[in-house]
Design an enzyme around this catalytic site. Structure first.
Site, PDB file in Angstrom:
ATOM      1  N   HIS A  72       0.848  -1.187   0.000  1.00 61.43           N
ATOM      2  CA  HIS A  72       0.000   0.000   0.000  1.00 61.43           C
ATOM      3  C   HIS A  72       0.883   1.235   0.000  1.00 61.43           C
ATOM      4  O   HIS A  72       1.706   1.424   0.906  1.00 61.43           O
ATOM      5  CB  HIS A  72      -0.915   0.008   1.230  1.00 61.43           C
ATOM      6  CG  HIS A  72      -2.119  -0.857   1.082  1.00 61.43           C
ATOM      7  ND1 HIS A  72      -3.267  -0.670   1.827  1.00 61.43           N
ATOM      8  CD2 HIS A  72      -2.367  -1.917   0.273  1.00 61.43           C
ATOM      9  CE1 HIS A  72      -4.161  -1.582   1.483  1.00 61.43           C
ATOM     10  NE2 HIS A  72      -3.637  -2.348   0.548  1.00 61.43           N
ATOM     11  N   TYR A 200      -9.353   5.857   7.269  1.00 56.84           N
ATOM     12  CA  TYR A 200      -9.716   6.245   8.624  1.00 56.84           C
ATOM     13  C   TYR A 200     -10.770   7.348   8.502  1.00 56.84           C
ATOM     14  O   TYR A 200     -10.492   8.393   7.903  1.00 56.84           O
ATOM     15  CB  TYR A 200      -8.510   6.800   9.379  1.00 56.84           C
ATOM     16  CG  TYR A 200      -7.415   5.797   9.675  1.00 56.84           C
ATOM     17  CD1 TYR A 200      -7.325   5.196  10.928  1.00 56.84           C
ATOM     18  CD2 TYR A 200      -6.445   5.488   8.714  1.00 56.84           C
ATOM     19  CE1 TYR A 200      -6.303   4.294  11.213  1.00 56.84           C
ATOM     20  CE2 TYR A 200      -5.416   4.591   9.003  1.00 56.84           C
ATOM     21  CZ  TYR A 200      -5.354   3.995  10.249  1.00 56.84           C
ATOM     22  OH  TYR A 200      -4.339   3.108  10.532  1.00 56.84           O
ATOM     23  N   PRO A 293      -4.603   0.352  18.538  1.00 56.56           N
ATOM     24  CA  PRO A 293      -4.404  -0.136  17.171  1.00 56.56           C
ATOM     25  C   PRO A 293      -4.454   0.937  16.095  1.00 56.56           C
ATOM     26  O   PRO A 293      -4.232   0.624  14.924  1.00 56.56           O
ATOM     27  CB  PRO A 293      -5.556  -1.133  16.997  1.00 56.56           C
ATOM     28  CG  PRO A 293      -6.627  -0.627  17.915  1.00 56.56           C
ATOM     29  CD  PRO A 293      -5.901  -0.064  19.101  1.00 56.56           C
ATOM     30  N   LYS A 297       0.622  -0.591  15.019  1.00 57.65           N
ATOM     31  CA  LYS A 297       2.000  -0.744  15.483  1.00 57.65           C
ATOM     32  C   LYS A 297       2.263  -1.969  16.354  1.00 57.65           C
ATOM     33  O   LYS A 297       3.423  -2.280  16.629  1.00 57.65           O
ATOM     34  CB  LYS A 297       2.430   0.507  16.267  1.00 57.65           C
ATOM     35  CG  LYS A 297       2.537   1.743  15.416  1.00 57.65           C
ATOM     36  CD  LYS A 297       3.550   1.538  14.312  1.00 57.65           C
ATOM     37  CE  LYS A 297       3.536   2.654  13.303  1.00 57.65           C
ATOM     38  NZ  LYS A 297       4.241   2.300  12.078  1.00 57.65           N
ATOM     39  N   TYR A 385       4.327   6.105  10.237  1.00 63.01           N
ATOM     40  CA  TYR A 385       3.395   5.045   9.810  1.00 63.01           C
ATOM     41  C   TYR A 385       4.126   3.912   9.098  1.00 63.01           C
ATOM     42  O   TYR A 385       3.829   2.728   9.320  1.00 63.01           O
ATOM     43  CB  TYR A 385       2.315   5.633   8.892  1.00 63.01           C
ATOM     44  CG  TYR A 385       1.070   4.771   8.798  1.00 63.01           C
ATOM     45  CD1 TYR A 385       0.031   4.937   9.709  1.00 63.01           C
ATOM     46  CD2 TYR A 385       0.919   3.806   7.801  1.00 63.01           C
ATOM     47  CE1 TYR A 385      -1.119   4.162   9.640  1.00 63.01           C
ATOM     48  CE2 TYR A 385      -0.210   3.013   7.730  1.00 63.01           C
ATOM     49  CZ  TYR A 385      -1.231   3.207   8.649  1.00 63.01           C
ATOM     50  OH  TYR A 385      -2.356   2.413   8.573  1.00 63.01           O
TER      51      TYR A 385
END
Length: 390
Positions: A72, A200, A293, A297, A385
């Site tokens: 991704h 998100y 979450p 991580k 990230y």
């Protein structure tokens, strides 16, 4: 029974440590209190950092990951009526890879079996003796009988509720905890993902997350109060709530006709214990720290612990130096706290907090506006990230 390293916990952290040590000629025995089928039935995270992919490949379990993992290059944040795509690869030169933790564990089990690794399932650790000495012993129960595993070191990869952390005297450790006033209600379904990248979505009712495990299996979450119960959420109710929180075009294309494979509610917590070593006992993964979450991580942080620990143990056994084991806790905790900060920050920005006031809501919006208006801010998020270096 005797070995060089006794590993408590047969999840991905314990199995990976065993595999990496084996490749260096170091003996280990893994003790897992559950059955192999139970371990492989657990539903966990599925977004892997670039560093995690590298370590798994070095451990010899990267072939199926390379074939089936989904790279991704970015993800999207939907903030009420505003939308922002984070170009991870463009900002950092690295993607993340979607590949379920269950599949990582399956690959590690296969690798340990192929190399004749000692993994004892349904072995419940009763106590750990002698961690202040050079010859600790792990006492465990298997098939109703008590057994002793003598070793040089013990690696506690047994999760938050396991016995390893509790073996460190309270006078010698300090715990840091923050519990969040909500959880994630998750649904795993045999349906195509809502989008080709994660979304998100912050909404007045709370966060929603669209994720996936493959091109055919999707993972969705909605933020709920911790007072909610799974049995009060039939699939139809979940799908409607999810749609109400997503951008209209995403909700319109959401496919809900498919088998529901699992539903559960996970609490959100930030937790760190210090130090991560006491005598001959080391902690790794969830035994030492928990992250919410939101930043994906948990597994990745466990892999970085294992990376540091296996290198330290390799230097001890193969080079005769204690430098690595002496610095393990400090090295691991430096990365742990940076990752805790990032996970806390994402959680604080994207969720609806029941006690938050107007000032707090303005601060959340200012954080999002900073991302939309600053490439520097987006790069900082992207670097965290895809994973800090280790």
């Amino acid at each position: 029974m005797k070995t060089q390293v006794a590993i408590i916990g047969g999840g991905p952290a314990g199995l990976l440590l065993s595999q990496l040590l084996d490749l260096e000629g170091i003996e280990s025995v893994v003790l897992e209190r559950r059955s192999k089928d139970y371990v492989l039935g657990r539903i966990r995270a599925g977004v892997l950092e670039a560093g995690t992919v590298r370590v798994l490949t070095e451990a010899g379990v990267g072939d199926r990951l390379a074939r089936e993992g989904l790279p991704h290059d970015g993800f999207e944040i939907s903030w009420f009526d505003e939308r922002l795509r984070l170009d991870l690869t463009g900002l950092t030169g690295k993607p993340v890879t979607v590949y379920g933790q269950t599949e990582v564990t399956r690959d590690l089990y296969a690798a340990r079996e192929a190399r004749g690794g000692a993994v004892i399932d349904e072995a419940e650790v009763k106590r750990i003796e002698g961690i202040d000495t050079d010859a600790p012993t792990v006492v465990y129960e298997k098939d109703g009988k008590e057994h002793r595993l003598d070793c040089r070191f013990v690696a506690g990869c047994d999760g938050f509720h396991g016995p390893a952390r509790k073996a460190i005297p309270e006078s010698h450790r300090r715990d840091f905890t923050r519990d969040y006033p909500f959880g994630w209600l998750g649904l795993l379904s045999r349906t195509p993902p809502a989008a080709h990248e994660l979304i998100y979505a912050t909404h007045e009712q709370g966060l929603a997350l669209c994720s996936m495990r493959s091109e055919e299996v999707s993972r969705y979450y909605v933020q709920v109060p911790m007072t909610e119960k799974v049995e009060d959420w039939p699939a139809e109710r979940f799908w409607e709530e999810l749609k109400s929180r997503l951008p209209s075009d995403v909700a319109a294309g959401l496919q809900t006709e498919g088998e529901v494979l699992e539903m559960s509610i996970a609490p959100l917590r930030s937790f760190v214990t210090e130090p991560m070593r006491h005598g001959s006992l080391f902690l790794a993964g969830d035994a030492a720290h928990i992250v919410p979450p939101t930043g994906a991580k948990g597994l990745n942080l466990a892999v970085s612990d294992v990376h540091y620990l296996h290198r330290a143990l390799t230097r001890f056994f193969n080079e005769g130096t204690s430098e690595g084991i002496d610095s393990y806790s400090g090295t691991a905790l430096a990365r742990v706290w940076k990752t805790e900060r990032f996970s806390w920050w994402m959680t604080s920005m994207l969720h609806v907090f029941p006690e938050i006031d107007d000032f707090g809501r303005r601060m959340q919006k200012a954080e999002f506006d900073r991302l939309t208006g600053s490439e520097t801010a987006r790069r900082d998020l992207a670097e965290n990230y895809v994973g800090l270096p280790f």
